[in-house]
Design a protein around this motif. Structure first.
Motif, PDB file in Angstrom:
ATOM      1  N   ASN A 286       9.262  18.374 -22.026  1.00 27.55           N
ATOM      2  CA  ASN A 286       7.872  17.995 -22.246  1.00 27.55           C
ATOM      3  C   ASN A 286       7.520  17.758 -23.719  1.00 27.55           C
ATOM      4  N   THR A 287       8.481  17.291 -24.461  1.00 29.72           N
ATOM      5  CA  THR A 287       8.252  17.084 -25.898  1.00 29.72           C
ATOM      6  C   THR A 287       8.686  15.673 -26.277  1.00 29.72           C
TER       7      THR A 287
ATOM      8  N   PRO B  57       3.640  17.010 -27.929  1.00 31.57           N
ATOM      9  CA  PRO B  57       3.673  17.064 -26.468  1.00 31.57           C
ATOM     10  C   PRO B  57       3.774  15.650 -25.895  1.00 31.57           C
ATOM     11  N   HIS B  58       4.055  15.542 -24.618  1.00 30.78           N
ATOM     12  CA  HIS B  58       4.220  14.212 -24.033  1.00 30.78           C
ATOM     13  C   HIS B  58       3.003  13.334 -24.199  1.00 30.78           C
ATOM     14  N   GLU B  59       1.850  13.915 -23.900  1.00 29.74           N
ATOM     15  CA  GLU B  59       0.604  13.173 -24.128  1.00 29.74           C
ATOM     16  C   GLU B  59      -0.056  13.825 -25.328  1.00 29.74           C
TER      17      GLU B  59
ATOM     18  N   LEU C 196      -6.567  13.721 -18.636  1.00 34.35           N
ATOM     19  CA  LEU C 196      -5.881  14.109 -19.872  1.00 34.35           C
ATOM     20  C   LEU C 196      -6.628  13.643 -21.105  1.00 34.35           C
TER      21      LEU C 196
ATOM     22  N   SER D 246      -6.990  18.547 -26.805  1.00 34.96           N
ATOM     23  CA  SER D 246      -6.983  17.982 -25.458  1.00 34.96           C
ATOM     24  C   SER D 246      -6.283  18.997 -24.563  1.00 34.96           C
ATOM     25  N   ALA D 247      -6.100  18.657 -23.283  1.00 37.45           N
ATOM     26  CA  ALA D 247      -5.440  19.604 -22.375  1.00 37.45           C
ATOM     27  C   ALA D 247      -4.004  19.863 -22.835  1.00 37.45           C
ATOM     28  N   THR D 248      -3.396  18.890 -23.530  1.00 40.14           N
ATOM     29  CA  THR D 248      -1.980  19.040 -23.855  1.00 40.14           C
ATOM     30  C   THR D 248      -1.697  19.187 -25.351  1.00 40.14           C
ATOM     31  N   ASP D 249      -2.680  18.941 -26.185  1.00 40.74           N
ATOM     32  CA  ASP D 249      -2.378  18.861 -27.621  1.00 40.74           C
ATOM     33  C   ASP D 249      -3.557  19.377 -28.443  1.00 40.74           C
TER      34      ASP D 249
END
Ligand code: GCB
Length: 611
Positions: free
Chosen positions: A123-124, A207-209, A239, A289-292
């Motif tokens: 996931n990176t 992260p991916h996103e 996202l 954000s949810a991922t970053d």
């Protein structure tokens, strides 16, 4: 007709065949750099700085001999006549010229190689980031072509995710600094062409996103309305939910996607301390954000012009500046990193400056971040410098690219108030069109900062009367003027009788003036190269500048003596342009104190409500 059609089909087939063959060779570059990731210093990074093996390639053999495969001369593989692992090393970041005596005057290709261990994470997305490579760079990772880049002073990052291996990895970069007439800059810059990986090389783990770019600033002309936008790599609305917080102001909001896919937000802080040279206040801004998530220290200020005035935070200001190249004090080579930035900018502070002109190209990111912290307003410039091929659309493309990378990297630095699109370009319709396009791009990318250029085109048909009427000025917010009365033109006393005029109702900065002096050389004021002669030029210049009603800033040429291949007078220049107020080792010349006195006086007037 039929035959023509068949021929056409055949040629199309051939073209596609050749194209596919071309892009499937290991040396082809299917990718340009990935879009630039902002705020690198606040990201999770692994440094690849340090010693890199290198091979000098003056005959451009490396591509044909496939150096990028990192072959082993004694292995079972193909016959190879190169070898990185036993080759000597160069320090990165750093130019090659001043690490090895034999490379001091070398211009051409150098191949860099280093290995590193990496642990691949799920996931990176991992980017290989280069702060700058002068001038053309091609990057391979584990024998795979990753990306190429042109332009010696702006960053780029390649998406390395697919090419990275768990365990040992090898990166190979070819860097070429040959000067070409259609490049930016062109072939005769009055500065040293330092080649190599001159700034940080990092792996950046995302992260991916992720949050790719963002802009947080005060709305033009409004002292308490913060606006901004965020661009993420995510497509799905879930996202794309992003929150923005400024904890010190107890502000938090959610950004909402607009039709272009940008997430926009705004705040009306009840009490905001503005950024200024006197109090360079920075607020921690957190974007998540949810991922970053990313946090940045950002200052808030407005910058505008009205008539011949410049206003910082609504108050009229005078820019007390100094020009500087990116060369360190007391060391040969290109400057980089925080220590060099602090050392150079401390001299500007000592002079009493509130402003620096970073000539003639974007300096290292640490420089503008340091200016943010120290409270120095910045003029940032791209190397559209004398001799540019204005008729060439590809050259325009190169300038546009460098301008875009510069603004993308630095758009959140309160210190930067001016983007300069050029230095000393001769008048012509092609030049005007070229620069107008750059100005348009700068305004689209950044509608709040001011646009400038350093001009040297005057109408001097009447003796001792300078009329600044370059048509380019019509498209600028602030115009810079480079003039060397007393050095290249006339004698210092001419300044006493010179008058200055312009048909434009705009603020002017004298963005260059000065003369050369060798530190420690003394003599009569009339003798060139003495400190006394330089001091005399400054005294007359300052007296003349005081009389120009539309003058809103000065930035003399230049803080420090700098290396230039144009300056070949033995014992006086020895390869240095000696217009510095300090020598290459930081020794202050007499003119340093003349400027310091002037700036101290202006600063005192400003703090008592004058200027
Ligand atoms: C200029 C250029 C600057 C030179 C300087 C000089 O007008 O803008 O790059 O170094 O003059 O010393 O001649």
């Amino acid at each position: 007709m039929k035959i023509t059609q068949t021929r056409l089909q055949l040629s199309l087939f051939l073209i596609s065949f050749l194209w596919v063959a071309f892009i499937s060779t290991p040396n082809s570059f299917a990718q340009n750099p990935a879009p630039l990731v902002q705020g690198i210093v606040n990201r999770r990074t692994i440094s690849l700085n340090g010693e890199w093996h290198y091979i000098v390639d003056p005959h451009e053999e490396g591509n044909a001999r496939r150096y990028y495969l990192n072959g082993k001369p004694y292995g079972s593989r193909d016959f190879v006549e190169y070898g990185f692992n036993t080759a000597p090393t160069l320090r990165v970041p750093g130019d090659w010229n001043f690490q090895r005596p034999e490379l001091q005057l070398y211009e051409g290709t150098v191949w860099y190689q280093r290995s590193f261990d990496y642990h691949v994470k799920s996931n990176t997305r991992t980017f290989l980031y280069f702060g700058a490579a002068n001038y053309r760079a091609r990057v391979w990772l584990n024998e795979k072509p990753l990306c190429d880049h042109e332009g010696g002073f702006t960053p780029f990052n390649c998406d390395a995710t697919a090419a990275l291996q768990d365990g040992a990895n090898v990166v190979v970069v070819s860097v070429n600094d040959t000067r070409r007439p259609d490049d930016i800059p062109s072939v005769r810059p009055d500065w040293y062409n330092y080649g190599g990986l001159t700034r940080d090389v990092l792996l950046v783990e995302m992260p991916h996103e992720f949050i790719q770019q963002y802009s947080v600033e005060l709305d033009r002309g409004r002292l308490n309305h913060i606006t901004g936008w965020i661009k993420t790599t995510a497509d799905s609305p879930a996202l794309q939910k992003v929150t923005v917080r400024i904890p010190e102001l107890k502000l938090s909001t959610e950004a909402i996607a607009d039709q272009q896919g940008l997430l926009r937000f705004s705040f009306d802080p009840p009490k905001l301390e503005l950024w200024s040279p006197e109090r360079p206040k920075l607020y921690r801004v957190e974007i998540a954000s949810a991922t970053d998530q990313i946090a940045e220290d950002i200052g808030f200020r407005t910058i505008e012009t009205r008539g011949t005035d410049i206003f910082l935070n609504g108050k009229s200001i005078f820019l007390r500046g100094i020009d500087m190249h990116e060369e360190p004090v007391g060391r040969a080579g290109r400057a980089h990193g925080e220590d060099d930035a602090r050392s150079l900018l401390s001299f500007a502070k000592e002079l009493g400056c509130n402003f620096v002109r970073l000539a003639h190209y974007p300096h290292d990111e640490s420089m503008v971040r340091m200016a943010d912290r120290l409270g120095l307003m910045v003029w940032s410039e791209i190397p559209v410098y004398q001799g540019v091929d204005f008729k060439n659309p590809q050259t325009l493309g190169k300038a546009q690219q460098q301008l875009t990378e510069e603004i993308t990297r630095d758009r959140n630095r309160a210190a930067i108030i001016l983007w300069s699109v050029s230095n000393e370009t001769p008048k012509s319709p092609e030049r005007n069109t070229f620069l107008q396009q750059l100005i348009k791009t700068a305004r689209e990318l950044d509608p709040t900062r001011l646009i400038t250029s350093a001009t040297n085109q005057t109408n001097s048909s009447v003796p001792h009367k300078k009329v600044f009427d370059d048509p380019l000025i019509a498209d600028l917010d602030v115009f810079g003027v480079n003039e060397y009365i007393g050095w290249y033109e006339g004698v210092p006393a001419d300044l006493d009788i010179t008058t200055w005029a312009t048909p434009y109702d705009k603020p002017m900065i004298v963005s260059e003036f000065g003369g050369e002096a060798k530190y420690g050389l003394h003599g009569p004021v009339t003798r060139r190269w003495t400190e006394e002669n330089q001091e005399e030029i400054y005294q007359h210049q300052i007296a003349a500048l005081r009389k120009i009603p539309f003058l809103r800033g000065t930035s003399p040429w230049i803080l420090k003596d700098f290396r230039s291949p144009h300056r070949n007078l033995p014992q006086l220049q020895d390869g240095f342009n000696r217009k510095g107020l300090i020598s290459e080792n930081g020794e202050r010349k007499k003119a340093f104190y003349v400027l310091q006195k002037f700036y101290r006086e202006l600063a005192a007037q400003a703090s008592s409500g004058g200027l």
